[in-house]
Write a protein that holds these residues in place. Structure first.
Motif, PDB file in Angstrom:
ATOM      1  N   VAL A  17       0.898  -1.203  -0.145  1.00  0.00           N
ATOM      2  CA  VAL A  17       0.047  -0.114  -0.053  1.00  0.00           C
ATOM      3  C   VAL A  17       0.911   1.409  -0.050  1.00  0.00           C
ATOM      4  O   VAL A  17       0.672   1.963  -0.781  1.00  0.00           O
ATOM      5  N   LEU A  18       2.013   1.329   0.767  1.00  0.00           N
ATOM      6  CA  LEU A  18       2.721   2.430   0.675  1.00  0.00           C
ATOM      7  C   LEU A  18       3.782   2.530  -0.528  1.00  0.00           C
ATOM      8  O   LEU A  18       3.921   3.640  -0.602  1.00  0.00           O
ATOM      9  N   ALA A  19       3.828   1.509  -1.102  1.00  0.00           N
ATOM     10  CA  ALA A  19       4.639   1.309  -2.355  1.00  0.00           C
ATOM     11  C   ALA A  19       3.941   2.016  -3.453  1.00  0.00           C
ATOM     12  O   ALA A  19       4.540   2.414  -4.357  1.00  0.00           O
ATOM     13  N   ALA A  20       2.728   1.766  -3.412  1.00  0.00           N
ATOM     14  CA  ALA A  20       1.951   2.046  -4.747  1.00  0.00           C
ATOM     15  C   ALA A  20       1.754   3.680  -5.072  1.00  0.00           C
ATOM     16  O   ALA A  20       1.808   4.296  -3.745  1.00  0.00           O
ATOM     17  N   PRO A  21       1.753   3.885  -6.035  1.00  0.00           N
ATOM     18  CA  PRO A  21       1.673   5.231  -6.364  1.00  0.00           C
ATOM     19  C   PRO A  21       0.457   5.911  -6.052  1.00  0.00           C
ATOM     20  O   PRO A  21      -0.554   5.231  -5.984  1.00  0.00           O
ATOM     21  N   GLU A  34       5.407   1.489  12.708  1.00  0.00           N
ATOM     22  CA  GLU A  34       6.373   0.984  13.484  1.00  0.00           C
ATOM     23  C   GLU A  34       7.146  -0.145  13.101  1.00  0.00           C
ATOM     24  O   GLU A  34       8.407  -0.201  13.422  1.00  0.00           O
ATOM     25  N   ALA A  35       6.513  -1.267  12.985  1.00  0.00           N
ATOM     26  CA  ALA A  35       7.218  -2.615  12.706  1.00  0.00           C
ATOM     27  C   ALA A  35       7.855  -2.378  11.591  1.00  0.00           C
ATOM     28  O   ALA A  35       9.056  -2.870  11.381  1.00  0.00           O
ATOM     29  N   LEU A  36       7.651  -1.721  10.223  1.00  0.00           N
ATOM     30  CA  LEU A  36       8.185  -1.488   9.202  1.00  0.00           C
ATOM     31  C   LEU A  36       9.362  -0.555   9.493  1.00  0.00           C
ATOM     32  O   LEU A  36      10.300  -0.736   8.597  1.00  0.00           O
ATOM     33  N   ARG A  37       9.111   0.194  10.374  1.00  0.00           N
ATOM     34  CA  ARG A  37      10.291   1.176  10.688  1.00  0.00           C
ATOM     35  C   ARG A  37      11.331   0.300  11.268  1.00  0.00           C
ATOM     36  O   ARG A  37      12.747   0.439  10.996  1.00  0.00           O
ATOM     37  N   CYS A  41      12.150  -1.037   6.444  1.00  0.00           N
ATOM     38  CA  CYS A  41      11.452  -1.221   5.333  1.00  0.00           C
ATOM     39  C   CYS A  41      10.936   0.235   4.562  1.00  0.00           C
ATOM     40  O   CYS A  41      10.709   0.233   3.629  1.00  0.00           O
ATOM     41  N   VAL A  42      10.825   0.943   5.514  1.00  0.00           N
ATOM     42  CA  VAL A  42      10.367   2.427   5.561  1.00  0.00           C
ATOM     43  C   VAL A  42      10.989   3.427   6.279  1.00  0.00           C
ATOM     44  O   VAL A  42      11.548   3.007   7.339  1.00  0.00           O
ATOM     45  N   GLU A  43      11.089   4.608   5.746  1.00  0.00           N
ATOM     46  CA  GLU A  43      11.805   5.643   6.743  1.00  0.00           C
ATOM     47  C   GLU A  43      11.039   6.791   6.387  1.00  0.00           C
ATOM     48  O   GLU A  43      10.080   7.027   5.443  1.00  0.00           O
ATOM     49  N   ASP A  44      11.162   7.919   7.303  1.00  0.00           N
ATOM     50  CA  ASP A  44      10.264   9.082   7.323  1.00  0.00           C
ATOM     51  C   ASP A  44      10.986   9.815   6.124  1.00  0.00           C
ATOM     52  O   ASP A  44      12.256  10.106   6.181  1.00  0.00           O
ATOM     53  N   ALA A  45      10.049  10.415   5.243  1.00  0.00           N
ATOM     54  CA  ALA A  45      10.851  11.504   4.168  1.00  0.00           C
ATOM     55  C   ALA A  45      10.824  12.844   4.510  1.00  0.00           C
ATOM     56  O   ALA A  45      10.147  13.085   5.641  1.00  0.00           O
ATOM     57  N   GLU A  46      11.345  13.925   3.927  1.00  0.00           N
ATOM     58  CA  GLU A  46      11.564  15.272   4.393  1.00  0.00           C
ATOM     59  C   GLU A  46      10.087  15.921   4.710  1.00  0.00           C
ATOM     60  O   GLU A  46       9.829  16.645   5.380  1.00  0.00           O
ATOM     61  N   GLY A  56      12.703  -2.334   1.577  1.00  0.00           N
ATOM     62  CA  GLY A  56      11.497  -2.462   1.319  1.00  0.00           C
ATOM     63  C   GLY A  56      10.895  -2.930   0.000  1.00  0.00           C
ATOM     64  O   GLY A  56      10.016  -3.858   0.007  1.00  0.00           O
ATOM     65  N   LEU A  57      11.399  -2.388  -1.056  1.00  0.00           N
ATOM     66  CA  LEU A  57      11.170  -2.822  -2.440  1.00  0.00           C
ATOM     67  C   LEU A  57      11.611  -4.234  -2.734  1.00  0.00           C
ATOM     68  O   LEU A  57      11.016  -4.971  -3.249  1.00  0.00           O
ATOM     69  N   LEU A  58      13.032  -4.809  -2.043  1.00  0.00           N
ATOM     70  CA  LEU A  58      13.383  -6.035  -2.178  1.00  0.00           C
ATOM     71  C   LEU A  58      12.325  -6.981  -1.501  1.00  0.00           C
ATOM     72  O   LEU A  58      12.146  -8.090  -2.135  1.00  0.00           O
ATOM     73  N   ALA A  59      11.758  -6.492  -0.322  1.00  0.00           N
ATOM     74  CA  ALA A  59      11.000  -7.410   0.389  1.00  0.00           C
ATOM     75  C   ALA A  59       9.720  -7.636  -0.326  1.00  0.00           C
ATOM     76  O   ALA A  59       8.818  -8.867  -0.516  1.00  0.00           O
ATOM     77  N   LEU A  60       9.112  -6.467  -1.176  1.00  0.00           N
ATOM     78  CA  LEU A  60       8.101  -6.796  -1.971  1.00  0.00           C
ATOM     79  C   LEU A  60       8.284  -7.577  -3.216  1.00  0.00           C
ATOM     80  O   LEU A  60       7.355  -8.558  -3.484  1.00  0.00           O
TER      81      LEU A  60
END
Length: 70
Positions: A17-21, A34-37, A41-46, A56-60
């Motif tokens: 869901v997060l990776a979908a445009p 929190e688990a993905l952080r 697999c995810v990080e906070d963007a600016e 995260g992309l590799l995991a997908l």
């Protein structure tokens, strides 16, 4: 404080869901974020949104049924 249980495949679903445009990250449950952080697999963007990392992309790709290792 109890830790919510995460079902099998739930992290991959929300990561997708997060990776979908054009998807908003605000609808992802906090315990999933929190688990993905923790898994990096995810990080906070600016801009305050969540960005899917290379890991995260590799995991997908690995979770895809068409992956070569299946």
């Amino acid at each position: 404080m109890s830790i919510p249980r995460i079902q099998q495949g739930e992290l991959a679903y929300w990561l997708g869901v997060l990776a979908a445009p054009n998807e908003a990250g605000g609808s992802v449950p906090d315990h999933i974020v929190e688990a993905l952080r923790v898994l990096r697999c995810v990080e906070d963007a600016e801009d305050g949104s969540l960005r899917v990392t290379d890991k995260g992309l590799l995991a997908l790709r690995m979770a895809d049924p068409a992956a070569i290792h299946h």
